[in-house]
Design an enzyme around this catalytic site. Sequence first.
Site, mmCIF file in Angstrom:
data_model
loop_
_atom_site.group_PDB
_atom_site.id
_atom_site.type_symbol
_atom_site.label_atom_id
_atom_site.label_comp_id
_atom_site.label_asym_id
_atom_site.label_seq_id
_atom_site.Cartn_x
_atom_site.Cartn_y
_atom_site.Cartn_z
ATOM 1 N N SER A 1 5.745 -1.865 -2.399
ATOM 2 C CA SER A 1 5.659 -2.869 -3.486
ATOM 3 C C SER A 1 4.570 -2.511 -4.499
ATOM 4 O O SER A 1 3.548 -3.190 -4.582
ATOM 5 C CB SER A 1 5.470 -4.282 -2.932
ATOM 6 O OG SER A 1 4.555 -4.366 -1.864
ATOM 7 N N SER B 1 2.640 4.858 0.975
ATOM 8 C CA SER B 1 3.346 5.349 2.153
ATOM 9 C C SER B 1 2.329 6.029 3.081
ATOM 10 O O SER B 1 1.513 6.829 2.624
ATOM 11 C CB SER B 1 4.416 6.363 1.718
ATOM 12 O OG SER B 1 5.039 6.914 2.849
ATOM 13 N N GLY B 2 2.343 5.662 4.325
ATOM 14 C CA GLY B 2 1.418 6.258 5.289
ATOM 15 C C GLY B 2 0.070 5.558 5.362
ATOM 16 O O GLY B 2 -0.809 5.943 6.139
ATOM 17 N N GLY C 1 0.840 -1.198 0.000
ATOM 18 C CA GLY C 1 0.000 0.000 0.000
ATOM 19 C C GLY C 1 0.874 1.246 0.000
ATOM 20 O O GLY C 1 2.105 1.168 0.142
ATOM 21 N N THR D 1 3.207 -0.449 8.449
ATOM 22 C CA THR D 1 4.062 -0.674 9.630
ATOM 23 C C THR D 1 3.224 -0.756 10.900
ATOM 24 O O THR D 1 3.464 -1.601 11.761
ATOM 25 C CB THR D 1 5.098 0.467 9.747
ATOM 26 O OG1 THR D 1 5.819 0.532 8.509
ATOM 27 C CG2 THR D 1 6.065 0.235 10.884
HETATM 28 P P1 ADP Z 1 3.224 2.871 6.201
HETATM 29 O O1 ADP Z 1 4.034 1.816 6.909
HETATM 30 O O2 ADP Z 1 2.169 2.273 5.303
HETATM 31 O O3 ADP Z 1 4.046 3.905 5.518
HETATM 32 P P2 ADP Z 1 2.647 3.824 8.859
HETATM 33 O O4 ADP Z 1 2.117 2.628 9.582
HETATM 34 O O5 ADP Z 1 4.089 4.186 9.069
HETATM 35 O O6 ADP Z 1 2.356 3.636 7.293
HETATM 36 O O7 ADP Z 1 1.764 5.100 9.184
HETATM 37 C C1 ADP Z 1 0.363 5.054 9.182
HETATM 38 C C2 ADP Z 1 -0.175 6.168 10.064
HETATM 39 O O8 ADP Z 1 -1.590 6.170 9.989
HETATM 40 C C3 ADP Z 1 0.194 5.974 11.527
HETATM 41 O O9 ADP Z 1 0.487 7.230 12.086
HETATM 42 C C4 ADP Z 1 -1.094 5.394 12.124
HETATM 43 O O10 ADP Z 1 -1.244 5.686 13.486
HETATM 44 C C5 ADP Z 1 -2.158 6.093 11.283
HETATM 45 N N1 ADP Z 1 -3.440 5.387 11.203
HETATM 46 C C6 ADP Z 1 -4.652 5.951 11.414
HETATM 47 N N2 ADP Z 1 -5.637 5.059 11.283
HETATM 48 C C7 ADP Z 1 -5.070 3.876 10.982
HETATM 49 C C8 ADP Z 1 -5.595 2.562 10.751
HETATM 50 N N3 ADP Z 1 -6.905 2.312 10.792
HETATM 51 N N4 ADP Z 1 -4.715 1.562 10.470
HETATM 52 C C9 ADP Z 1 -3.382 1.815 10.427
HETATM 53 N N5 ADP Z 1 -2.828 3.036 10.636
HETATM 54 C C10 ADP Z 1 -3.662 4.068 10.926
#
Ligand code: ADP
Length: 183
Positions: free
Chosen positions: A88, A15-16, A13, A20
């Site tokens: 990915s 970024s953000g 998915g 993680t």
């Molecule tokens: P990625 O690894 O995809 O780049 P992260 O996990 O680092 O994303 O960041 C996702 C952000 O979104 C975090 O700050 C997290 O707390 C927030 N967030 C809000 N709602 C959700 C949710 N339902 N599931 C996962 N993350 C969430």
Amino acid sequence: MVMQKGFTIWFTGLSGAGKTTLSNLLHHRLQERGVTNVEVLDGDVVRTHLSKGLGFTKEDRDTNIRRIGWVAHLLTKHKVPNLVSAISPYREVRDEVRMMVEHSGGKGSFIEVFVDCPVCECEKRDVKGLYAKARKGELKQFTGIDDPYEEPHRPEVHIRTNEATPDEGVEMIINHLKTHGLI
Ligand code: ADP
């Protein structure tokens, strides 16, 4: 005790989107259930070691994913559940990794989790400040802004993180693992 099976949870998915966050929470939940030999492979961390020096062209992104996939397939082969989070963005190389993992772990050992969140929401979160940089043109080839993301056609688990809480998202994965006899 039943012998633990190997499997790869592959979070894909933007970024953000929450890869993680979900991976860390799932890691905790698995430990609570007594699945303690779990390995976590985070895309950002991998890029500082295994894939150090690679950039963000399609070729480099595919190389990065093939390397992570190679490690995931070895872990799965040796019955170490592994959680991978990496943007990915390209479907073809994700499917290549699926075949590699399933070759050693058997059908169903690769679980693609589509961490689905609209780019506008990821941009609002902007956890790492990367979207702001991409919008200013300081970062090129940023997925979702000026680089493609190919959504999975048939992910095993589809989590919309702007609708489901992290706990609900992880529960969907746990249910899948239980239903398929993996935990
Ligand atoms: P990625 O690894 O995809 O780049 P992260 O996990 O680092 O994303 O960041 C996702 C952000 O979104 C975090 O700050 C997290 O707390 C927030 N967030 C809000 N709602 C959700 C949710 N339902 N599931 C996962 N993350 C969430």
